[in-house]
Scaffold this motif. Sequence first.
Motif, mmCIF file in Angstrom:
data_model
loop_
_atom_site.group_PDB
_atom_site.id
_atom_site.type_symbol
_atom_site.label_atom_id
_atom_site.label_comp_id
_atom_site.label_asym_id
_atom_site.label_seq_id
_atom_site.Cartn_x
_atom_site.Cartn_y
_atom_site.Cartn_z
ATOM 1 N N PHE A 165 0.927 -1.240 -0.200
ATOM 2 C CA PHE A 165 -0.209 0.201 0.029
ATOM 3 C C PHE A 165 0.783 1.267 0.068
ATOM 4 O O PHE A 165 0.713 2.056 -0.807
ATOM 5 C CB PHE A 165 -0.867 0.061 1.169
ATOM 6 C CG PHE A 165 -1.449 1.641 1.601
ATOM 7 C CD1 PHE A 165 -2.250 1.892 0.665
ATOM 8 C CD2 PHE A 165 -0.915 2.340 2.695
ATOM 9 C CE1 PHE A 165 -2.639 3.218 0.912
ATOM 10 C CE2 PHE A 165 -1.207 3.405 2.907
ATOM 11 C CZ PHE A 165 -2.486 4.106 2.007
ATOM 12 N N GLY A 166 1.911 1.204 0.947
ATOM 13 C CA GLY A 166 2.816 2.519 0.856
ATOM 14 C C GLY A 166 3.523 2.955 -0.339
ATOM 15 O O GLY A 166 3.615 3.875 -0.883
ATOM 16 N N ASP A 167 3.742 1.642 -1.045
ATOM 17 C CA ASP A 167 4.585 1.892 -2.175
ATOM 18 C C ASP A 167 3.595 2.204 -3.365
ATOM 19 O O ASP A 167 4.056 3.372 -4.247
ATOM 20 C CB ASP A 167 5.054 0.571 -2.702
ATOM 21 C CG ASP A 167 5.942 0.793 -4.346
ATOM 22 O OD1 ASP A 167 6.752 1.498 -4.195
ATOM 23 O OD2 ASP A 167 5.562 -0.071 -5.109
ATOM 24 N N ILE A 168 2.227 2.003 -3.400
ATOM 25 C CA ILE A 168 1.101 2.392 -4.289
ATOM 26 C C ILE A 168 0.955 3.972 -4.146
ATOM 27 O O ILE A 168 1.014 4.618 -5.024
ATOM 28 C CB ILE A 168 -0.053 1.592 -4.385
ATOM 29 C CG1 ILE A 168 0.328 0.022 -5.032
ATOM 30 C CG2 ILE A 168 -1.160 2.163 -5.073
ATOM 31 C CD1 ILE A 168 -1.033 -0.750 -4.698
ATOM 32 N N ALA A 169 0.730 4.002 -2.718
ATOM 33 C CA ALA A 169 0.548 5.571 -2.610
ATOM 34 C C ALA A 169 1.624 6.319 -2.920
ATOM 35 O O ALA A 169 1.293 7.617 -3.335
ATOM 36 C CB ALA A 169 0.069 5.752 -0.988
ATOM 37 N N ARG A 170 2.891 5.943 -2.685
ATOM 38 C CA ARG A 170 4.061 6.788 -3.001
ATOM 39 C C ARG A 170 4.057 7.096 -4.381
ATOM 40 O O ARG A 170 4.251 8.290 -4.887
ATOM 41 C CB ARG A 170 5.244 5.731 -2.619
ATOM 42 C CG ARG A 170 6.638 6.612 -3.191
ATOM 43 C CD ARG A 170 7.676 5.494 -3.205
ATOM 44 N NE ARG A 170 7.529 4.343 -3.913
ATOM 45 C CZ ARG A 170 7.898 4.611 -5.175
ATOM 46 N NH1 ARG A 170 8.323 5.673 -5.749
ATOM 47 N NH2 ARG A 170 8.024 3.595 -5.957
ATOM 48 N N GLN A 171 3.728 5.981 -5.439
ATOM 49 C CA GLN A 171 3.767 6.385 -6.873
ATOM 50 C C GLN A 171 2.566 7.372 -7.041
ATOM 51 O O GLN A 171 3.023 8.147 -8.055
ATOM 52 C CB GLN A 171 3.334 5.049 -7.556
ATOM 53 C CG GLN A 171 4.479 4.109 -7.457
ATOM 54 C CD GLN A 171 4.135 2.587 -7.864
ATOM 55 O OE1 GLN A 171 3.864 2.636 -9.211
ATOM 56 N NE2 GLN A 171 4.022 1.711 -7.244
#
Length: 616
Positions: A165-171
């Motif tokens: 989730f954090g990686d998707i939100a980061r993108q």
Amino acid sequence: MQPVRKTSPEGVEYRDLNGNDRMDPFEDPRLTVEERVADLLPRLSLEEKVGLMFHTVIEAGADGTVLEEPGAISKSATSDVVLRKHLTHFNVHALDDPRMAARWHNALQAVAEQTPHGIPVTVSTDPRHAFIENAGASFAAKSFSQWPESLGLAALRDADLVREFGDIARQEYCAVGIRAALHPTLDLATEPRWARQSGTFGQDPDLVTEMAVAYLLGFQQDSLGPGSVACTSKHFPGGGPQKDGEDAHFPYGREQVYPGGRFADHLKPFPPIIAAGTAAIMPYYGMPIALEVDGEPIEEVGFGYNKQIITGLLRGKLGYDGVVVTDWELVNDNHVGDQVLPARAWGVEHLDPAGRMELIIEAGSDQFGGEECVELLLDLVGHGRVSEARIDESARRLLTVKFRLGLFDNPYVDEEHAAQTLGRKDFRDAGYAAQARSVTVLQNGAEGRAPVLPLATGQRVYAENMSPETVAALGEQVDRPEDADIALVRLMAPFDPRFDLFLESWFHQGSLEFPPGLVARLARIVAHCPLVVDVVLDRPAVLTSLLPLTTALVGSYGTSDEALVDALTGAIAPVGRLPFDLPRSMEQVRRHGEDVPGYDDPLFGFGHGLQVIPTV
């Protein structure tokens, strides 16, 4: 939009930020961050360095232009705060369309290029990937992929998913130029009446620690760099144990208490998040009452003013040398329309704004959240109450984060990429599955009532607070319980509406018990058909009165109607487990120590969640 770039005699492409037609060391992408900061800092005027120390709200123009007038919440025109006050950190609110958001961000960076050294802007945000819309804490997802609230992520007990989730939100953040997250929230949900629990990972310090570190690594990656979103972990040293559950945004909620002596539990997530490299830390508003740390009585002033906590504990004992940004509006009263919300100067209300600012700096903070009163800090320096060396200390930390994020080399984003990235189908699908899976089955058949989950389709359904399109996926929607095979009702956890102070109406506070009238109305439904109830657990509701009425009772933490139906039918198995205890009564809540995780005899305990086996 792209900035004008130049090439040095050595063939190095660079941005000529100060317009002198040569590549100065701070503009040289080959040098280390430390070397570039060391070169830039002495070049800056006092006004530029002071501007770095303020982090206020900004609003975007609806057409993607910068807003050149005060907004609904923002206090000043964009050019005024960027060009005259030299601010370079802004917390953005409404962003609806990806192209508009990217266009606005680029326009903002273009304004920043007009400053003497072209210091790029860092745009931050409160969480905006879930459901709760609260201008003081979070925003609904809109164009971004939509996930459960943090409580729902905790209910899944899956650190790998949280990092995903954090990686998707980061993108998605990076695609529109958001490079700083005013999250994760590390507070423990030990006081069930407190309004901020939905943004936490629950009551257990070990679970909170595991989830928060995974969350941070998703946003920042293994180390802070050009692809990262810099996280502000909050609220140091743990903001959960609010007296009587009242929130410290408001004067009546200023006190933070530890009747159970559990301060260490609330502090526990912070050393691991520091070790994981959090870019910033935010203290809470709360004013500790009768707190001792290592045998030393702690001064009863808000944590943002507290030198024992920030310099002594955070910087000294825990060894943190990153950015400390205060929570919003500790210095001045906040004027919004005809409303005035007093500065959250808990314990130092007697000080004037200059005295509050001086105390915040003395305590060890680097940045004033929600403020833009640069003249006040310049005056403190001019009168010798704050040294320029102390300003340099904070400016160095703040510049370091900007350089590590790569903003000096390229702060601009691409509108087309933003449109393709925000709400991308695989991102939405992952969020949707997490919404459904996080649903927690609390009861499924009881006292002679046969289990009804997973729900069969093709039934006649009486529904409340559900969209007709979603109910149609279950069967025929009917208007009366008398005509139904099954009833499905969604409820918000109870709260006492409050409207007197700015932001109050967005905060769910007060009683956790359902009113007798609602219980009586549900009983009339049960007289005609089995009842399935979902309670949105933004706080740990008292569900005792619902147990005799419901055939199936579930809790959710940010789940769309469609995802809930998929969970209830078993199309996506609901596997959530409670991230906190659910109390039996309000009397049990009132007797419970605000800082103590859990109860001796809860209605449903931490970790409870029934498994529903889908039918073949």
